[in-house]
Motif scaffolding. Structure first.
Motif, PDB file in Angstrom:
ATOM      1  N   LYS A 278       0.804  -1.233   0.151  1.00 66.91           N
ATOM      2  CA  LYS A 278      -0.016   0.138  -0.006  1.00 66.91           C
ATOM      3  C   LYS A 278       0.868   1.192  -0.069  1.00 66.91           C
ATOM      4  O   LYS A 278       0.396   2.047  -0.733  1.00 66.91           O
ATOM      5  N   LEU A 279       1.932   1.068   0.814  1.00 66.75           N
ATOM      6  CA  LEU A 279       2.806   2.263   0.642  1.00 66.75           C
ATOM      7  C   LEU A 279       3.644   2.541  -0.613  1.00 66.75           C
ATOM      8  O   LEU A 279       3.776   3.800  -1.124  1.00 66.75           O
ATOM      9  N   LYS A 282       0.249   3.257  -3.262  1.00 65.73           N
ATOM     10  CA  LYS A 282      -0.670   4.372  -2.742  1.00 65.73           C
ATOM     11  C   LYS A 282      -2.116   4.041  -3.479  1.00 65.73           C
ATOM     12  O   LYS A 282      -2.488   5.035  -4.014  1.00 65.73           O
ATOM     13  N   THR A 283      -2.447   2.954  -3.340  1.00 66.56           N
ATOM     14  CA  THR A 283      -3.936   2.666  -3.831  1.00 66.56           C
ATOM     15  C   THR A 283      -4.399   1.763  -2.606  1.00 66.56           C
ATOM     16  O   THR A 283      -3.753   1.176  -1.889  1.00 66.56           O
TER      17      THR A 283
ATOM     18  N   GLN B  99      -6.716   4.586   0.898  1.00 64.31           N
ATOM     19  CA  GLN B  99      -5.982   5.510   0.069  1.00 64.31           C
ATOM     20  C   GLN B  99      -6.991   5.747  -1.132  1.00 64.31           C
ATOM     21  O   GLN B  99      -6.353   5.756  -2.552  1.00 64.31           O
ATOM     22  N   HIS B 144      -6.674  12.075  -2.837  1.00 62.24           N
ATOM     23  CA  HIS B 144      -7.060  10.957  -1.897  1.00 62.24           C
ATOM     24  C   HIS B 144      -8.444  11.664  -1.196  1.00 62.24           C
ATOM     25  O   HIS B 144      -8.323  12.740  -0.688  1.00 62.24           O
TER      26      HIS B 144
END
Lengths: 343, 263
Positions: A278-279, A282-283, B99, B144
């Motif tokens: 995830k890092l 970024k989704t 996110q 986001h």
């Protein structure tokens, strides 16, 4: 306007790294074999030494494939649990599945000391361990599914899973107390985790069960994404929460169950790889995340296995220790740099 | 009078909670008739049953007795899937941290229409972009959602409901965390949307004065009963004063507003 990000480049790069690591992983071991020979053997050619062929085809290759299955399976399970429970600390073992598997193995190994007889003969075979831990995992799975059907609150399932874990650990403690040192050592060795020692037959069984779990994922990609909004929104988007929840629990149990059965309880991967992914990506979209965690999980475990072999030495460290020693600092570093954590 | 079909109707509806041995009725004898394109506000003091009513109208909760009709069909006969293409929701609960981008969040509104993997077709993308435009959030699409202010987030959540393309949108206290400026903007937006899209928009709110002036129909939940009607009808029947105890605020008929009582 660019509507949705495309991650094709990242996926190509990751796949490349995966293949590269697979080759590197196969190249290293206590016996050094020239790289050109390895390629020859993998391509089906003849090697100048038949022992090399044996090492590559019957030891290193199944081990590397096991590492890929274990790494990707644990990472996927971890992601599923984090989304289902909307809790970044959830991992594949929160349901108590691995405790169940441990209980199965403990009953077999430690029980063979206490009760003797047939148990003792089964306890020393790979299949015996795999079947015992599958039964243990299945037992806890059934208990979790029955309670999941009864309770409405998803968080309660999380706590119930933890409770099952505690109870099984307690039973193992009692068993350990009444066992002799040799049996306890055998059990502890199992709990270190191990990627090797699997025959091709075992790898095949492992793969088939793994595949069933992966196919199940196709049913839950949409529900998983709506879970990101919480259960009420999910329901208002037409998702049958109970059904999706059961499918997600089944997939996780199947994957972690079979992994623990064949490779022991391997820590860290399931919790950390989803966060690393995830890092990096970024989704939160599971259409991207699921394949991404699978590839990254496989990569991380191949690297851990490489470290565990202590290249050029005869020793092999327990894989379970390496995943935690190597992995925890990585996650801490990532979090300090990025500051924020998401489900 | 032209015969307009009711999009949502209730007949002698009683709402409340089914307990193990008893039934706790919170409101009963609710008879509502809502039309397409109406902006409807549900008013009432805390704990009077606004959320319970909203939950019952969306089948989140079972009614105690009576009936809810969606497009002349009993709500019980709707499957989850059918319901998801008829009613969309904007809730007060906080979204779990994730996110998701604004675009992805709004795109989730298309879920009832997309295939097994959630692939967006051209038509879906059109709906999403038009929802973003209508709520003036199109410039936020790539952010986001956790980066947004409360006012922006509320508009994005409304865009998500719009993208779901339902005849009815229900919002639970959509202005709960907003300042006066953004509260009024949300009211204007909802009013505008109900007119431009012919959707029935139903909200619960504590902004009584804004609601009185903006709503096509008001539903008042009081201690004794549930009354609905236009502003003028409710003023004529002197119904507004039943909304709150009379010691602190009163309804002023000439100003058409609640005002604080002076000592």
């Amino acid at each position: 306007m660019i509507l949705q990000k495309s991650y094709t480049k990242q996926f190509i790069a990751l796949s490349f790294v995966l293949v590269l690591l697979l080759l590197i992983n196969i190249s290293f071991g206590s016996v050094s074999i020239p790289f050109s020979e390895i390629i020859d053997i993998l391509l089906g050619g003849n090697s100048s030494k038949s022992s090399w062929e044996l090492i590559i085809l019957h030891f290193r290759l199944p081990k590397a494939i096991t590492a890929i299955l274990v790494g990707s399976g644990l990472a996927i399970s971890g992601l599923l649990m984090q989304t289902l429970f909307r809790n970044p600390l959830a991992g594949p073992f929160v349901l108590g599945i691995s405790s169940g598997a441990s209980l199965g193995v403990a009953l077999l190994i430690l029980g063979s000391g206490i009760f003797g007889g047939v148990l003792a003969t089964i306890a020393f075979s790979n299949w015996g361990l795999a079947i015992a831990s599958s039964l243990g995992a299945a037992l806890v799975l059934m208990a979790v599914l029955v309670t999941a059907n009864k309770v409405r609150n998803t968080m309660s399932i999380l706590i119930i899973g933890l409770m099952f874990g505690t109870v099984t650990s307690a039973i193992i403690s009692v068993l350990t107390f009444f066992s002799d040192a040799e049996k306890i050592q055998q059990f502890i060795f199992w709990s270190f985790g191990s990627l090797g020692n699997l025959s091709w037959n075992e790898v095949l069984v492992f793969f088939i069960i793994y595949l069933v779990g992966i196919l199940g994922l196709l049913k839950v990609i949409k529900p998983l994404n709506t879970f990101l909004l919480g259960e009420n929104y999910s329901k208002s988007l037409g998702i049958d929460i109970k059904k999706s929840r059961i499918i997600i629990l089944l997939i996780t149990s199947l994957l972690t169950g079979v992994i623990t059965a064949f490779a022991g309880p391997i820590a860290f991967i399931g919790l950390a790889v989803p966060h690393i992914t995830k890092l990096v990506f970024k989704t939160s979209n599971h259409k991207t995340l699921l394949p991404a965690v699978a590839i990254l999980g496989a990569i991380v475990l191949l690297v851990c296995d490489l470290i565990a072999q202590l290249p050029t030495s005869e020793f092999t460290l327990p894989i379970n220790a390496v995943t935690s020693l190597f992995g925890a600092p990585v996650v801490i570093w990532l979090l300090i740099r990025k500051k924020k954590i998401y489900i | 009078m032209s015969i307009k079909k009711h999009i949502l109707e209730t007949k002698s509806l009683a709402v409340g909670y089914q307990q193990k041995k008893s039934v706790a009725i919170i409101q009963q004898d609710i008879n509502l008739q809502l039309l397409a394109g109406e902006f409807v506000t549900i008013l009432g003091k805390n704990g009077i049953g606004k959320s319970t009513l909203l939950r019952t109208l969306t089948k989140v909760q079972e009614q105690i007795s009576g009936d809810v009709f969606l497009q002349q069909k009993k709500i019980q006969s709707y499957s989850l899937k059918e319901l998801s293409t008829t009613i969309s929701l904007v809730l007060t609960e906080k979204l779990p941290e994730s996110q998701l981008t604004v675009f992805e969040l709004v795109a989730l509104g298309r879920q009832p229409y997309t295939n097994w993997i959630g692939k967006l077709q051209e038509n879906d993308i059109e709906r999403i972009t038009s929802a973003l435009k209508l709520t003036e959030t199109d410039d936020l699409a790539q952010k986001h959602f956790h980066e947004l202010s409360d006012g922006q987030l509320q508009r994005v959540l409304i865009a998500r409901a719009l993208a779901q393309d339902t005849k009815i949108i229900m919002l639970d206290e959509p202005t709960a965390h907003l300042d006066m400026h953004h509260t009024i903007k949300i009211f204007q937006l909802l009013k505008k949307l109900s007119k431009e899209t012919e959707k029935t928009i139903i909200i619960t709110t504590h902004e009584v004065n804004l609601a009185i002036n903006a709503a096509d129909q008001l539903i008042l939940l009081t201690e004794n009963n549930v009354i609905s009607g236009t502003k003028d009808e409710l003023i004529a029947s002197d119904s507004f004063n039943a909304l709150f105890p009379s010691d602190i605020v009163n309804f002023n008929t000439s100003l058409e507003q609640f005002i604080i009582k002076k000592n």
